[in-house]
Each structure stands twice: as structure tokens, then as C-alpha cells.
Design a protein around this motif. Structure first.
Motif, PDB file in Angstrom:
ATOM      1  N   SER A   1       0.880  -1.174   0.000  1.00 11.54           N
ATOM      2  CA  SER A   1       0.000   0.000   0.000  1.00 11.54           C
ATOM      3  C   SER A   1       0.912   1.216   0.000  1.00 11.54           C
ATOM      4  O   SER A   1       1.593   1.501   0.994  1.00 11.54           O
ATOM      5  CB  SER A   1      -0.887  -0.012   1.247  1.00 11.54           C
ATOM      6  OG  SER A   1      -1.598   1.210   1.369  1.00 11.54           O
ATOM      7  N   ALA A   2       0.953   1.932  -1.122  1.00  3.31           N
ATOM      8  CA  ALA A   2       1.954   2.979  -1.316  1.00  3.31           C
ATOM      9  C   ALA A   2       1.351   4.372  -1.210  1.00  3.31           C
ATOM     10  O   ALA A   2       0.631   4.828  -2.099  1.00  3.31           O
ATOM     11  CB  ALA A   2       2.631   2.813  -2.676  1.00  3.31           C
ATOM     12  N   ASP A   3       1.659   5.047  -0.102  1.00  2.00           N
ATOM     13  CA  ASP A   3       1.272   6.444   0.090  1.00  2.00           C
ATOM     14  C   ASP A   3       2.489   7.310  -0.203  1.00  2.00           C
ATOM     15  O   ASP A   3       3.614   6.811  -0.299  1.00  2.00           O
ATOM     16  CB  ASP A   3       0.771   6.651   1.520  1.00  2.00           C
ATOM     17  CG  ASP A   3      -0.174   7.840   1.651  1.00  2.00           C
ATOM     18  OD1 ASP A   3      -0.421   8.516   0.633  1.00  2.00           O
ATOM     19  OD2 ASP A   3      -0.661   8.087   2.760  1.00  2.00           O
ATOM     20  N   MET A   4       2.288   8.615  -0.323  1.00  3.80           N
ATOM     21  CA  MET A   4       3.390   9.451  -0.797  1.00  3.80           C
ATOM     22  C   MET A   4       3.976  10.387   0.246  1.00  3.80           C
ATOM     23  O   MET A   4       5.159  10.733   0.178  1.00  3.80           O
ATOM     24  CB  MET A   4       2.932  10.262  -2.013  1.00  3.80           C
ATOM     25  CG  MET A   4       4.072  10.925  -2.770  1.00  3.80           C
ATOM     26  SD  MET A   4       3.493  11.652  -4.334  1.00  3.80           S
ATOM     27  CE  MET A   4       5.056  12.248  -5.006  1.00  3.80           C
ATOM     28  N   GLU A   5       3.178  10.820   1.231  1.00  6.24           N
ATOM     29  CA  GLU A   5       3.696  11.810   2.184  1.00  6.24           C
ATOM     30  C   GLU A   5       4.913  11.299   2.946  1.00  6.24           C
ATOM     31  O   GLU A   5       5.787  12.069   3.333  1.00  6.24           O
ATOM     32  CB  GLU A   5       2.603  12.217   3.181  1.00  6.24           C
ATOM     33  CG  GLU A   5       1.532  13.116   2.591  1.00  6.24           C
ATOM     34  CD  GLU A   5       0.362  12.333   2.033  1.00  6.24           C
ATOM     35  OE1 GLU A   5      -0.646  12.945   1.642  1.00  6.24           O
ATOM     36  OE2 GLU A   5       0.459  11.083   1.983  1.00  6.24           O
ATOM     37  N   GLY A   6       4.978   9.992   3.168  1.00  2.00           N
ATOM     38  CA  GLY A   6       6.104   9.429   3.903  1.00  2.00           C
ATOM     39  C   GLY A   6       7.238   8.936   3.029  1.00  2.00           C
ATOM     40  O   GLY A   6       8.156   8.264   3.513  1.00  2.00           O
ATOM     41  N   ALA A   7       7.220   9.275   1.753  1.00  2.00           N
ATOM     42  CA  ALA A   7       8.271   8.825   0.840  1.00  2.00           C
ATOM     43  C   ALA A   7       9.551   9.635   1.032  1.00  2.00           C
ATOM     44  O   ALA A   7       9.549  10.734   1.600  1.00  2.00           O
ATOM     45  CB  ALA A   7       7.791   8.931  -0.606  1.00  2.00           C
ATOM     46  N   THR A   8      10.632   9.114   0.536  1.00  2.00           N
ATOM     47  CA  THR A   8      11.921   9.782   0.586  1.00  2.00           C
ATOM     48  C   THR A   8      11.823  11.191   0.015  1.00  2.00           C
ATOM     49  O   THR A   8      11.297  11.395  -1.083  1.00  2.00           O
ATOM     50  CB  THR A   8      12.967   8.978  -0.208  1.00  2.00           C
ATOM     51  OG1 THR A   8      13.169   7.719   0.438  1.00  2.00           O
ATOM     52  CG2 THR A   8      14.286   9.726  -0.310  1.00  2.00           C
ATOM     53  N   GLY A   9      12.328  12.181   0.759  1.00  2.00           N
ATOM     54  CA  GLY A   9      12.434  13.548   0.264  1.00  2.00           C
ATOM     55  C   GLY A   9      11.179  14.378   0.304  1.00  2.00           C
ATOM     56  O   GLY A   9      11.233  15.590   0.069  1.00  2.00           O
ATOM     57  N   VAL A  10      10.042  13.804   0.607  1.00  2.00           N
ATOM     58  CA  VAL A  10       8.769  14.539   0.601  1.00  2.00           C
ATOM     59  C   VAL A  10       8.571  15.217   1.955  1.00  2.00           C
ATOM     60  O   VAL A  10       8.520  14.555   2.983  1.00  2.00           O
ATOM     61  CB  VAL A  10       7.592  13.600   0.300  1.00  2.00           C
ATOM     62  CG1 VAL A  10       6.266  14.343   0.435  1.00  2.00           C
ATOM     63  CG2 VAL A  10       7.723  13.013  -1.099  1.00  2.00           C
TER      64      VAL A  10
ATOM     65  N   CYS B   1       9.231  14.581  -7.178  1.00  2.00           N
ATOM     66  CA  CYS B   1       9.153  13.625  -6.086  1.00  2.00           C
ATOM     67  C   CYS B   1       8.529  12.297  -6.502  1.00  2.00           C
ATOM     68  O   CYS B   1       8.703  11.286  -5.804  1.00  2.00           O
ATOM     69  CB  CYS B   1       8.384  14.229  -4.914  1.00  2.00           C
ATOM     70  SG  CYS B   1       9.306  15.541  -4.055  1.00  2.00           S
ATOM     71  N   ARG B   2       7.832  12.283  -7.610  1.00  2.00           N
ATOM     72  CA  ARG B   2       7.281  11.019  -8.102  1.00  2.00           C
ATOM     73  C   ARG B   2       8.391   9.998  -8.355  1.00  2.00           C
ATOM     74  O   ARG B   2       8.203   8.796  -8.118  1.00  2.00           O
ATOM     75  CB  ARG B   2       6.506  11.236  -9.401  1.00  2.00           C
ATOM     76  CG  ARG B   2       5.249  12.062  -9.262  1.00  2.00           C
ATOM     77  CD  ARG B   2       4.613  12.313 -10.623  1.00  2.00           C
ATOM     78  NE  ARG B   2       3.933  11.131 -11.134  1.00  2.00           N
ATOM     79  CZ  ARG B   2       3.478  11.020 -12.379  1.00  2.00           C
ATOM     80  NH1 ARG B   2       3.654  12.017 -13.240  1.00  2.00           N
ATOM     81  NH2 ARG B   2       2.849   9.936 -12.773  1.00  2.00           N
ATOM     82  N   THR B   3       9.529  10.485  -8.818  1.00  2.00           N
ATOM     83  CA  THR B   3      10.649   9.581  -9.087  1.00  2.00           C
ATOM     84  C   THR B   3      11.167   8.958  -7.804  1.00  2.00           C
ATOM     85  O   THR B   3      11.449   7.754  -7.739  1.00  2.00           O
ATOM     86  CB  THR B   3      11.778  10.340  -9.806  1.00  2.00           C
ATOM     87  OG1 THR B   3      11.293  10.830 -11.061  1.00  2.00           O
ATOM     88  CG2 THR B   3      12.972   9.432 -10.063  1.00  2.00           C
TER      89      THR B   3
END
Length: 277
Positions: free
Chosen positions: A6-15, A31-33
Motif C-alpha cells: 500500500s503505497a502512500d506518498m507523504e512518507g516517501a523519501t524527500g517529501v 518527487c514522483r521519481t
């Protein structure tokens, strides 16, 4: 061994900033990359550990953020909105041996990078059966009803601390350290990818079908920042106001709990006005 990510984005690297994860902005494109890189690192680690199938469920905003053309070719991705179980779509089929909560964050009202629950603002607190509930806690309750353990959680350090309250045996990877809601100490993607891959590989040892949790009534309380938003939420059958800015409902199981929560937050978001909230 089939694993759901389950992939959320706020906790991704650099965000660290709203525009980093708001579809359509220049920062979001960049940041999508990194987001896709985190997912690929998890996919690689899961296969290193013996997974035979990995399903990635897009779980952020429009749910069209990951770059399919850059996704590890061994994975399959569910992308797009209006899915039966939203952030944990796929777990309901009962064939997942484990789930990864990637790019997760703390809940509304908590200290954490881009902390919120479903809505960036408006919702100031959520409680599940009396316990403060992040998206992770809500989704873990759903996964448990299908006998699927949470085996890995990635996000900022506060999100990892939160994970210990709802998935105490899961491995965690902090890709950044909380400074404020909009600031963090970040490590480059090359370094976080190594950490995620290694943790994902080790996390497969935790995978395995569990006895599904017995369906039981789940009570949810939602607090908002304006009275008219509680009024809008209470239009949903079964949802009642318990205060000027609070509503409550009880569902027969976690499946219905998360579906009602999605409906409640949709009603809240539709009642918001640009200047006054």
C-alpha cells in the motif's frame, strides 16, 4: 508468497512539503521519481526474501502518482481511484501473505511530517475504538480481518513510532526524521533505497497467512475544525454528532468501518469552502 504494498506518498523519501505530493505541481513531478524508487526498493527486497508475487496498490490522492514505466517489471500495480477498499485494495481477496505500508505518515493532530488522516486539513483527530487512529491503524484493522499481517512500514521516524502501536512485529524504515510538519532531515534516495530493500527482504520472514480476526463492531470518532463539517458528515446514515465538531459511528466490522470513513471524509471535503474551510 504474495505481498501487497500500500503505497502512500507523504512518507516517501524527500517529501516534506504539500507541493511535493500535490498532483500537478513541479515539485510533485520531481518527487514522483523518489516515490517510485522507494516502491522499487521494497519490491526488490521482497523478491530477495522469497516473494513470488508483489501487488502495488497506489494509495495517495488521485492514486495516479507512481511511474508505471519505471516500476520493477516483476510487480503489478493497481492505479486509480474509487476502489472498494481504497488504500488497501487487494487485501479483501484473502490471498495476500503480508502487506507493506510504504510512505506512511502520522495521523491528524499528531507531530509528524505532513501528518493528517485522509484529508490534509479539516480533520483534526480520528479515534478507532478510543485509540488515536492514523491511516496505518485504520488500514491494519482491515488487513487483520483478512488474515494479512503488516510486515513493513516506511515513513518518517514518527510514522515508524506510530506503527509500533498497531503492528508491533513489523519492520520499520525511517527515510527521514521529523523537524516540523513541513520539514525533515532527509537522506538521499540511494541510501534510503538500500535500507528499504534490506528491511523488505527481512520482512518476508514475517509473512504468512494468519487466522482472520473475528469481525467485531468498530467505533470511529472524527473531529473536524468547523461545526458545519460535522453537520455534513452527519448526513451519512448511522453517523451522529457528539459535539459541535465531532461525529461518531459504529460499524459491524473493519470492512464497513473503512468504507464509512471514506464516505464521511468525502462529505467533509465537499462541504469545505475555499476561504473559510
Amino acid at each position: 508468497m504474495k505481498i501487497l504494498i500500500s503505497a502512500d506518498m507523504e512518507g516517501a523519501t524527500g517529501v516534506t512539503w504539500p507541493a511535493d505530493c500535490e498532483p500537478g505541481t513541479e515539485q510533485w513531478q520531481r518527487c514522483r521519481t523518489m516515490f517510485t524508487g522507494d516502491v522499487n526498493a521494497a519490491v526488490a527486497g521482497l523478491f530477495d526474501g522469497g516473494a513470488t508475487e508483489v501487488l502495488v496498490n497506489e494509495a495517495h490522492a488521485t492514486m495516479r502518482n507512481l511511474l508505471l514505466e519505471e516500476l520493477d517489471e516483476r510487480a503489478t500495480m493497481v492505479t486509480g481511484r474509487h476502489k472498494e477498499l481504497s488504500m488497501v485494495e487487494g487485501v479483501q481477496h484473502g490471498d495476500c501473505d503480508g502487506t507493506v505500508f510504504l510512505g506512511y505518515h502520522c495521523g491528524a493532530g499528531e507531530e509528524g511530517v505532513l501528518a493528517h488522516t485522509y484529508l490534509p486539513n479539516a480533520v483534526t483527530g480520528v479515534w478507532l475504538d478510543g485509540e488515536p487512529a492514523s491511516e496505518g491503524r485504520l488500514n491494519a484493522a482491515v488487513a487483520a480481518e483478512y488474515g494479512t499481517p503488516v510486515i513493513l512500514v516506511t515513513g518518517d521516524d514518527r510514522a515508524c513510532e506510530d506503527a509500533e502501536t498497531y503492528a508491533p512485529f513489523a519492520r520499520t524504515v525511517a527515510v527521514k526524521e521529523y523537524v516540523s510538519r513541513y520539514a525533515a532531515r532527509c537522506r538521499p534516495p540511494a541510501r534510503t533505497a538500500q535500507d528499504i530493500r534490506l528491511a523488505a527482504s527481512k520482512a518476508t520472514l514475517l509473512a504468512g497467512r494468519l487466522d482472520p480476526a473475528d469481525p467485531s463492531p468498530r467505533a470511529v470518532e472524527v473531529e473536524v475544525d468547523a461545526a458545519h463539517l460535522a453537520q455534513a458528515a452527519a448526513l451519512v446514515p448511522g453517523v451522529t454528532r457528539t459535539g459541535a465538531r465531532r461525529v461518531r459511528y459504529t460499524s459491524p466490522d473493519a470492512y464497513e468501518m473503512i468504507r464509512c470513513f471514506k464516505t464521511v471524509t468525502t462529505m467533509i471535503s465537499q462541504a469545505m469552502e475555499k476561504d473559510y474551510g
